[in-house]
Write an enzyme that holds these catalytic residues in place. Structure first.
Site, PDB file in Angstrom:
ATOM      1  N   LYS A 181      -9.481   5.484   3.584  1.00 30.65           N
ATOM      2  CA  LYS A 181      -8.860   6.260   4.434  1.00 30.65           C
ATOM      3  C   LYS A 181      -7.188   5.734   4.667  1.00 30.65           C
ATOM      4  O   LYS A 181      -7.099   4.821   5.820  1.00 30.65           O
ATOM      5  CB  LYS A 181      -9.513   5.989   6.025  1.00 30.65           C
ATOM      6  CG  LYS A 181      -9.755   7.597   6.737  1.00 30.65           C
ATOM      7  CD  LYS A 181     -10.744   7.552   7.619  1.00 30.65           C
ATOM      8  CE  LYS A 181     -10.458   8.549   8.769  1.00 30.65           C
ATOM      9  NZ  LYS A 181      -9.831   9.837   8.297  1.00 30.65           N
ATOM     10  N   ARG A 206     -15.987   1.056   6.245  1.00 29.91           N
ATOM     11  CA  ARG A 206     -15.235   1.618   5.270  1.00 29.91           C
ATOM     12  C   ARG A 206     -13.884   1.079   5.518  1.00 29.91           C
ATOM     13  O   ARG A 206     -13.023   1.369   4.802  1.00 29.91           O
ATOM     14  CB  ARG A 206     -15.251   3.159   5.850  1.00 29.91           C
ATOM     15  CG  ARG A 206     -14.501   4.224   5.108  1.00 29.91           C
ATOM     16  CD  ARG A 206     -15.063   5.664   5.266  1.00 29.91           C
ATOM     17  NE  ARG A 206     -14.266   5.780   6.752  1.00 29.91           N
ATOM     18  CZ  ARG A 206     -14.803   7.089   7.050  1.00 29.91           C
ATOM     19  NH1 ARG A 206     -15.517   8.024   6.382  1.00 29.91           N
ATOM     20  NH2 ARG A 206     -14.312   7.453   8.352  1.00 29.91           N
ATOM     21  N   GLU A 243     -13.206  18.030  -1.507  1.00 34.31           N
ATOM     22  CA  GLU A 243     -13.362  18.123  -0.182  1.00 34.31           C
ATOM     23  C   GLU A 243     -11.986  18.676   0.486  1.00 34.31           C
ATOM     24  O   GLU A 243     -11.265  19.645  -0.421  1.00 34.31           O
ATOM     25  CB  GLU A 243     -13.365  16.746   0.658  1.00 34.31           C
ATOM     26  CG  GLU A 243     -12.201  15.686   0.180  1.00 34.31           C
ATOM     27  CD  GLU A 243     -12.364  14.275   1.088  1.00 34.31           C
ATOM     28  OE1 GLU A 243     -12.977  14.214   2.071  1.00 34.31           O
ATOM     29  OE2 GLU A 243     -12.068  13.334   0.423  1.00 34.31           O
TER      30      GLU A 243
HETATM   31  N1  PLP Z   1     -12.608  13.499   4.369  1.00 35.54           N
HETATM   32  C1  PLP Z   1     -11.520  13.321   4.866  1.00 35.54           C
HETATM   33  C2  PLP Z   1     -10.516  13.346   3.811  1.00 35.54           C
HETATM   34  C3  PLP Z   1     -11.211  12.407   6.139  1.00 35.54           C
HETATM   35  O1  PLP Z   1     -10.229  12.436   6.687  1.00 35.54           O
HETATM   36  C4  PLP Z   1     -12.580  12.594   7.220  1.00 35.54           C
HETATM   37  C5  PLP Z   1     -12.263  12.360   8.525  1.00 35.54           C
HETATM   38  O2  PLP Z   1     -12.616  10.952   8.764  1.00 35.54           O
HETATM   39  C6  PLP Z   1     -13.731  13.103   6.627  1.00 35.54           C
HETATM   40  C7  PLP Z   1     -14.009  13.521   5.350  1.00 35.54           C
HETATM   41  C8  PLP Z   1     -14.949  12.787   7.495  1.00 35.54           C
HETATM   42  O3  PLP Z   1     -15.421  11.696   7.538  1.00 35.54           O
HETATM   43  P1  PLP Z   1     -16.217  10.930   8.996  1.00 35.54           P
HETATM   44  O4  PLP Z   1     -17.462  12.004   8.862  1.00 35.54           O
HETATM   45  O5  PLP Z   1     -16.472   9.658   8.534  1.00 35.54           O
HETATM   46  O6  PLP Z   1     -15.273  11.152  10.034  1.00 35.54           O
HETATM   47  C1  COI Z   2     -11.670  12.471  11.393  1.00 30.18           C
HETATM   48  O1  COI Z   2     -12.362  13.265  11.432  1.00 30.18           O
HETATM   49  O2  COI Z   2     -11.914  11.377  12.100  1.00 30.18           O
HETATM   50  C2  COI Z   2     -10.224  12.430  10.781  1.00 30.18           C
HETATM   51  O3  COI Z   2      -9.736  11.352  10.642  1.00 30.18           O
HETATM   52  C3  COI Z   2      -9.846  13.572  10.170  1.00 30.18           C
HETATM   53  C4  COI Z   2      -8.406  13.602  10.519  1.00 30.18           C
HETATM   54  C5  COI Z   2      -7.855  14.840   9.629  1.00 30.18           C
HETATM   55  C6  COI Z   2      -8.147  14.015  12.024  1.00 30.18           C
END
Ligand code: PLP
Ligand code: COI
Length: 342
Positions: free
Chosen positions: A185, A83, A221
């Protein structure tokens, strides 16, 4: 067993606690250097650095866990590497190669082993890889030098109150444009969410539900987590959109729902209009794990999930227990999901 730091693990919030070591690599003249661990938690860069002037930065988030049998592990770091690669490409930044990314995670976590919270403490070690343009740019263009860093910090629950269901609101601000940067991200996605989240808090809500910017009819989201819904006939539904972050937690939960719990799963567009018909709702992500939602407020219209305001819905709870069981070594993980540090 390794000596752990004397930290009140059970009362940690989601905050920054510096640990002993962090990883740093620099990109210059078209190549990454070898990188190394350092004790220096500060960064010194040009006042005109690309990150400071034009927000050329992206990041990742993952966790290290102490398992029931005392090992230290991380969860699917290869997917964070992939990612971050797509984030870098979209932001005209150099890619830090996947195998080197995973090795650097292992090295950094191993060096901070005393900060990985003990099994059963309720805390985990959050890992934050990030990259930024570090040399001067004044015309709008990509930097030519970059720094990639990884720091770690022990954390407790992202939402205060742990598993108490959240109240969220349908947000009037947009998070991501249809062909924008919502799927990566990038730091810029979070900068523009700060006003919306502070506004939500001022109005008494825990989080924002963002809708699709083009039609404002579909669920996207929150500022930091994907949605997961459970239908009244126990199907797991997650929104599909090109402008949400492809959450590794959400993608893993769909596998858990299907292969471990035998549930039907659907990844599809979810209309705001149908949210009133769901039985359960949760926010999923590395930081959020799965945080239950009890109420969604759409401009004064309250949608109260049947799971209520006191605990997680039953299917959300099963998903939570199974996912964390895999992460903490209580349940066997699918091939390749667990990377053992030591
Ligand atoms: N959506 C957003 C906007 C995020 O910042 C995060 C955090 O990383 C997620 C979703 C969840 O992603 P993940 O499950 O890969 O941490
Ligand atoms: C995560 O879940 O790792 C994120 O980056 C979300 C952030 C808003 C803390």
């Amino acid at each position: 067993m390794m000596e752990k730091k004397n930290i009140d693990w059970a009362n940690l919030g989601f905050g920054y606690v510096p640990t002993d070591k962090r990883f740093v690599a620099n990109y210059k003249d078209g190549a990454w250097d070898d990188g190394c661990l350092t004790s220096d938690a500060t960064v010194q860069i040009s006042e005109c650095a690309g990150v400071l002037q034009y927000a050329q930065t992206c990041f990742e988030g993952m966790k290290a866990y102490t398992t029931e049998d005392g090992r230290i592990v991380t969860f699917r770091p290869d997917l964070n590497a992939e990612r971050m690669e797509s984030s870098c490409k979209r932001l005209e930044m150099p890619v830090f190669p996947k195998d080197r990314f995973v090795d650097a995670i292992v090295e950094t976590v191993a060096a901070n082993g005393a900060y990985v919270p003990p099994y059963g403490s309720g805390a985990t070690l959050y890992i934050r890889p990030f990259m930024f343009g570090s040399d001067a740019v004044i015309g709008v263009k990509p930097a030519s030098e970059y720094q990639f860093r990884i720091f770690t910090t022990p954390v407790g629950p992202y939402f205060k109150g742990g598993v108490k269901p959240l109240t969220i609101r349908v947000c009037d601000y947009d998070r991501a444009a249809p062909h924008g940067t919502g799927h990566i991200k990038a730091g810029l996605n979070y900068a523009m969410s700060l006003y919306a989240i502070m506004d939500a808090h001022r109005q008494g809500f825990d989080e924002n539900m963002y809708l699709d910017a083009a039609t404002r009819t579909k669920v996207e989201e929150t500022g930091g987590a994907n949605f997961l819904f459970v239908t009244k006939d126990n199907k797991v539904v997650t929104p599909k959109s090109n402008s949400i972050l492809p959450s590794i937690t959400r993608r893993s939960l769909l596998v858990v729902a299907k292969d471990y719990l035998g549930l039907e799963v659907e990844e599809r567009e979810v209309y705001l209009d149908e949210v009133k018909d769901f039985a359960e709702c949760g926010l999923c992500g590395t930081a959020a794990v799965i945080s239950p939602v009890g109420k969604i407020v759409d401009h004064g219209r309250e949608i109260c999930l049947p799971s209520g305001m006191t605990e997680m819905g039953p299917t959300t709870k099963k998903l939570y227990d199974t996912l964390t069981g895999i992460q903490m070594g209580r349940l066997e993980a699918p091939e390749g999901w667990i990377k053992v540090i030591k």
